[in-house]
Design an enzyme around this catalytic site. Structure first.
Site, PDB file in Angstrom:
ATOM      1  N   ARG A   1      36.870 -36.392  75.315  1.00 16.83           N
ATOM      2  CA  ARG A   1      38.057 -35.553  75.182  1.00 16.83           C
ATOM      3  C   ARG A   1      38.148 -34.662  76.423  1.00 16.83           C
ATOM      4  O   ARG A   1      37.185 -34.503  77.163  1.00 16.83           O
ATOM      5  CB  ARG A   1      37.958 -34.699  73.923  1.00 16.83           C
ATOM      6  CG  ARG A   1      38.057 -35.461  72.623  1.00 16.83           C
ATOM      7  CD  ARG A   1      37.756 -34.562  71.430  1.00 16.83           C
ATOM      8  NE  ARG A   1      38.546 -33.338  71.463  1.00 16.83           N
ATOM      9  CZ  ARG A   1      38.174 -32.185  70.902  1.00 16.83           C
ATOM     10  NH1 ARG A   1      37.003 -32.085  70.294  1.00 16.83           N
ATOM     11  NH2 ARG A   1      38.959 -31.137  70.962  1.00 16.83           N
TER      12      ARG A   1
ATOM     13  N   LYS B   1      29.417 -33.461  64.791  1.00 14.09           N
ATOM     14  CA  LYS B   1      30.020 -32.953  63.560  1.00 14.09           C
ATOM     15  C   LYS B   1      31.494 -33.364  63.453  1.00 14.09           C
ATOM     16  O   LYS B   1      32.074 -33.277  62.368  1.00 14.09           O
ATOM     17  CB  LYS B   1      29.886 -31.436  63.471  1.00 14.09           C
ATOM     18  CG  LYS B   1      30.770 -30.636  64.412  1.00 14.09           C
ATOM     19  CD  LYS B   1      30.698 -29.155  64.073  1.00 14.09           C
ATOM     20  CE  LYS B   1      31.654 -28.348  64.939  1.00 14.09           C
ATOM     21  NZ  LYS B   1      31.697 -26.926  64.553  1.00 14.09           N
ATOM     22  N   ASP B   2      32.103 -33.811  64.567  1.00 17.01           N
ATOM     23  CA  ASP B   2      33.499 -34.234  64.563  1.00 17.01           C
ATOM     24  C   ASP B   2      33.663 -35.739  64.382  1.00 17.01           C
ATOM     25  O   ASP B   2      34.788 -36.246  64.434  1.00 17.01           O
ATOM     26  CB  ASP B   2      34.181 -33.815  65.871  1.00 17.01           C
ATOM     27  CG  ASP B   2      34.304 -32.313  66.018  1.00 17.01           C
ATOM     28  OD1 ASP B   2      34.347 -31.620  64.987  1.00 17.01           O
ATOM     29  OD2 ASP B   2      34.361 -31.828  67.172  1.00 17.01           O
TER      30      ASP B   2
ATOM     31  N   THR C   1      40.033 -19.762  60.544  1.00 19.80           N
ATOM     32  CA  THR C   1      39.254 -20.998  60.635  1.00 19.80           C
ATOM     33  C   THR C   1      40.085 -22.150  60.087  1.00 19.80           C
ATOM     34  O   THR C   1      40.990 -21.938  59.278  1.00 19.80           O
ATOM     35  CB  THR C   1      37.928 -20.890  59.856  1.00 19.80           C
ATOM     36  OG1 THR C   1      37.185 -22.101  60.017  1.00 19.80           O
ATOM     37  CG2 THR C   1      38.155 -20.643  58.375  1.00 19.80           C
TER      38      THR C   1
ATOM     39  N   SER D   1      38.139 -24.920  59.136  1.00 19.53           N
ATOM     40  CA  SER D   1      37.051 -25.680  58.530  1.00 19.53           C
ATOM     41  C   SER D   1      37.010 -25.476  57.021  1.00 19.53           C
ATOM     42  O   SER D   1      36.849 -24.345  56.544  1.00 19.53           O
ATOM     43  CB  SER D   1      35.717 -25.230  59.136  1.00 19.53           C
ATOM     44  OG  SER D   1      34.623 -25.594  58.318  1.00 19.53           O
TER      45      SER D   1
ATOM     46  N   ARG E   1      34.580 -26.201  55.100  1.00 19.42           N
ATOM     47  CA  ARG E   1      33.244 -25.690  54.799  1.00 19.42           C
ATOM     48  C   ARG E   1      33.159 -24.195  55.050  1.00 19.42           C
ATOM     49  O   ARG E   1      32.738 -23.414  54.186  1.00 19.42           O
ATOM     50  CB  ARG E   1      32.227 -26.447  55.666  1.00 19.42           C
ATOM     51  CG  ARG E   1      30.775 -26.183  55.363  1.00 19.42           C
ATOM     52  CD  ARG E   1      30.077 -25.219  56.312  1.00 19.42           C
ATOM     53  NE  ARG E   1      30.356 -25.396  57.706  1.00 19.42           N
ATOM     54  CZ  ARG E   1      29.948 -24.564  58.647  1.00 19.42           C
ATOM     55  NH1 ARG E   1      29.248 -23.488  58.326  1.00 19.42           N
ATOM     56  NH2 ARG E   1      30.251 -24.748  59.903  1.00 19.42           N
ATOM     57  N   ARG E   2      33.599 -23.738  56.226  1.00 16.97           N
ATOM     58  CA  ARG E   2      33.552 -22.307  56.522  1.00 16.97           C
ATOM     59  C   ARG E   2      34.461 -21.520  55.583  1.00 16.97           C
ATOM     60  O   ARG E   2      34.092 -20.434  55.112  1.00 16.97           O
ATOM     61  CB  ARG E   2      33.963 -22.066  57.981  1.00 16.97           C
ATOM     62  CG  ARG E   2      32.916 -22.501  59.005  1.00 16.97           C
ATOM     63  CD  ARG E   2      33.442 -22.397  60.413  1.00 16.97           C
ATOM     64  NE  ARG E   2      32.420 -22.716  61.405  1.00 16.97           N
ATOM     65  CZ  ARG E   2      32.675 -23.261  62.581  1.00 16.97           C
ATOM     66  NH1 ARG E   2      33.929 -23.569  62.905  1.00 16.97           N
ATOM     67  NH2 ARG E   2      31.699 -23.508  63.428  1.00 16.97           N
TER      68      ARG E   2
ATOM     69  N   ARG F   1      43.304 -23.367  64.703  1.00 17.70           N
ATOM     70  CA  ARG F   1      42.956 -24.615  65.367  1.00 17.70           C
ATOM     71  C   ARG F   1      42.979 -24.373  66.860  1.00 17.70           C
ATOM     72  O   ARG F   1      43.501 -23.397  67.343  1.00 17.70           O
ATOM     73  CB  ARG F   1      43.974 -25.711  65.002  1.00 17.70           C
ATOM     74  CG  ARG F   1      43.892 -26.271  63.602  1.00 17.70           C
ATOM     75  CD  ARG F   1      42.850 -27.372  63.437  1.00 17.70           C
ATOM     76  NE  ARG F   1      42.817 -28.308  64.539  1.00 17.70           N
ATOM     77  CZ  ARG F   1      43.664 -29.333  64.688  1.00 17.70           C
ATOM     78  NH1 ARG F   1      44.598 -29.559  63.800  1.00 17.70           N
ATOM     79  NH2 ARG F   1      43.542 -30.150  65.725  1.00 17.70           N
ATOM     80  N   GLY F   2      42.412 -25.325  67.607  1.00 17.14           N
ATOM     81  CA  GLY F   2      42.436 -25.216  69.057  1.00 17.14           C
ATOM     82  C   GLY F   2      41.042 -25.068  69.633  1.00 17.14           C
ATOM     83  O   GLY F   2      40.052 -24.972  68.911  1.00 17.14           O
ATOM     84  N   ASN F   3      40.978 -25.064  70.963  1.00 18.57           N
ATOM     85  CA  ASN F   3      39.676 -24.939  71.603  1.00 18.57           C
ATOM     86  C   ASN F   3      39.172 -23.497  71.527  1.00 18.57           C
ATOM     87  O   ASN F   3      39.835 -22.618  70.962  1.00 18.57           O
ATOM     88  CB  ASN F   3      39.728 -25.457  73.048  1.00 18.57           C
ATOM     89  CG  ASN F   3      40.689 -24.667  73.926  1.00 18.57           C
ATOM     90  OD1 ASN F   3      40.884 -23.471  73.738  1.00 18.57           O
ATOM     91  ND2 ASN F   3      41.289 -25.327  74.906  1.00 18.57           N
ATOM     92  N   VAL F   4      38.015 -23.248  72.106  1.00 13.99           N
ATOM     93  CA  VAL F   4      37.381 -21.938  72.000  1.00 13.99           C
ATOM     94  C   VAL F   4      38.285 -20.841  72.537  1.00 13.99           C
ATOM     95  O   VAL F   4      38.496 -19.807  71.882  1.00 13.99           O
ATOM     96  CB  VAL F   4      36.028 -21.943  72.739  1.00 13.99           C
ATOM     97  CG1 VAL F   4      35.480 -20.524  72.875  1.00 13.99           C
ATOM     98  CG2 VAL F   4      35.020 -22.828  71.996  1.00 13.99           C
TER      99      VAL F   4
ATOM    100  N   ARG G   1      41.270 -20.022  70.232  1.00 11.99           N
ATOM    101  CA  ARG G   1      40.919 -19.280  69.020  1.00 11.99           C
ATOM    102  C   ARG G   1      40.546 -17.832  69.341  1.00 11.99           C
ATOM    103  O   ARG G   1      40.921 -16.912  68.613  1.00 11.99           O
ATOM    104  CB  ARG G   1      39.789 -19.989  68.285  1.00 11.99           C
ATOM    105  CG  ARG G   1      40.260 -21.281  67.603  1.00 11.99           C
ATOM    106  CD  ARG G   1      39.188 -21.848  66.720  1.00 11.99           C
ATOM    107  NE  ARG G   1      38.679 -23.094  67.274  1.00 11.99           N
ATOM    108  CZ  ARG G   1      37.745 -23.839  66.689  1.00 11.99           C
ATOM    109  NH1 ARG G   1      37.218 -23.456  65.544  1.00 11.99           N
ATOM    110  NH2 ARG G   1      37.332 -24.958  67.242  1.00 11.99           N
TER     111      ARG G   1
ATOM    112  N   CYS H   1      37.069 -35.174  55.335  1.00 14.47           N
ATOM    113  CA  CYS H   1      37.312 -33.936  56.084  1.00 14.47           C
ATOM    114  C   CYS H   1      37.821 -32.802  55.197  1.00 14.47           C
ATOM    115  O   CYS H   1      37.843 -31.649  55.622  1.00 14.47           O
ATOM    116  CB  CYS H   1      38.300 -34.192  57.214  1.00 14.47           C
ATOM    117  SG  CYS H   1      39.922 -34.752  56.648  1.00 14.47           S
TER     118      CYS H   1
END
Length: 303
Positions: free
Chosen positions: A10, A84-85, A126, A128, A130-131, A148-151, A154, A240
């Site tokens: 990616r 994890k993805d 988040t 996720s 799970r989170r 959502r999105g990259n670091v 966020r 998911c």
């Protein structure tokens, strides 16, 4: 060797960083020159779609399908993923050939020193399941906001006040050179996602030459732990949308596998652990968790 190897990834900053980690590991293992491996960014659906949860638009395959096609078509020779993805069931023609040594498995909380110190009725960003479920379990007063999105995306949304706190993987922050961002959340408080902190490399099943080269950089303890966690996911029938946490660690007599399944709203949680010496042991733990779950919780799984 005259052949140029094409490594698909990616295009996010973290994904490119991880691709270059793989590139350097292979160069060191085989004594290859820097020019031998070409990093090939591939735009994925998950990078393009940022305004909806993964479960609404195709799940984890959004991170892998374009890379899978490029691998199948021969446009790339192998590909790198945050494990994890990667969806639990992979195409038969693709194999997980190696994993780099696992990094910090914990989440980091940004915006507060701990889950307990987030303001009353605050918002946590988040995407996720799970989170979200774990936060709701710990703090039912908190509101979950879709992030959502990259670091950088966020963190920017957090700075704009769209939420009071957010959670990111410690491993990703460390790899991006941000070890001081956020407060680590103990695994006793929030068990991580299965395979969190692990970088995997996939190749075509029938490409024995590439698989052989990749085997030289496979970290056996990481592979064993991540495969046990993924076996648990498969046995649960998790997708998911399923809030699942799991962590395997090496033990003298095998692997110590801990797991947690939750209702999405955090109203129910079932936890357990087992000694895992093979996929069957992960399956037994999955069955034990589902056996103790309510019908409502079991309905979120097909195992």
């Amino acid at each position: 060797m005259e052949r140029t190897l094409r490594l698909g990834t990616r295009g996010s900053p973290l994904a490119l960083t991880q691709a270059h980690m793989v590139k350097r590991a292979l160069e060191a293992a085989h004594g290859w020159p820097e020019t031998l491996i070409e990093v090939v960014p591939v735009k994925t659906s998950g990078d393009r779609i940022q305004d909806r949860a993964l479960a609404e638009v195709g799940g984890k395959a959004l991170w892998t399908k374009e890379l899978d096609v490029a691998l199948h078509d021969g446009r790339i020779d192998f590909t790198v993923h945050s494990m994890k993805d990667v969806e639990t069931i992979r195409p038969d023609e693709i194999v997980i050939a190696a994993m780099l040594p696992r990094a910090d498995v914990r989440d980091r909380l940004i915006g507060a020193e701990s889950v307990e110190t987030i303001r009353q009725s605050g918002r946590v960003g988040t995407s996720s399941p799970r989170r979200s479920a774990q936060i709701r379990r710990l703090r039912p007063d908190l509101e979950i906001v879709l992030f959502r999105g990259n670091v950088d995306t966020r963190l920017s949304r957090l700075n704009l006040g769209e939420a009071d706190a957010t959670l990111l993987a410690a491993a990703g922050l460390d790899r991006l050179g941000r070890p001081d961002v956020g407060a680590p959340v103990p695994v006793e408080t929030m068990l991580p996602a299965p395979a969190q902190g692990a970088v995997g490399i996939e190749a075509r099943h029938d490409d024995a030459e590439v698989r052989g080269w990749l085997a030289a950089i496979d970290d056996a303890p990481t592979s064993a732990c991540v495969r046990a966690e993924r076996a648990l996911l498969a046995a649960l029938g998790a997708d998911c949308r399923s809030p699942v946490a799991a962590l395997a660690v090496p033990a003298e007599d095998g692997l110590r596998l801990r797991a947690q399944i939750l209702m999405p709203d955090g109203s129910e949680s079932v936890e357990g652990q087992a000694l895992a010496k093979g996929p069957g042991d992960a399956g037994a733990l999955a069955a034990e968790l589902l056996g103790r779950a309510s019908p409502a919780l079991r309905a979120h799984f097909s195992g």
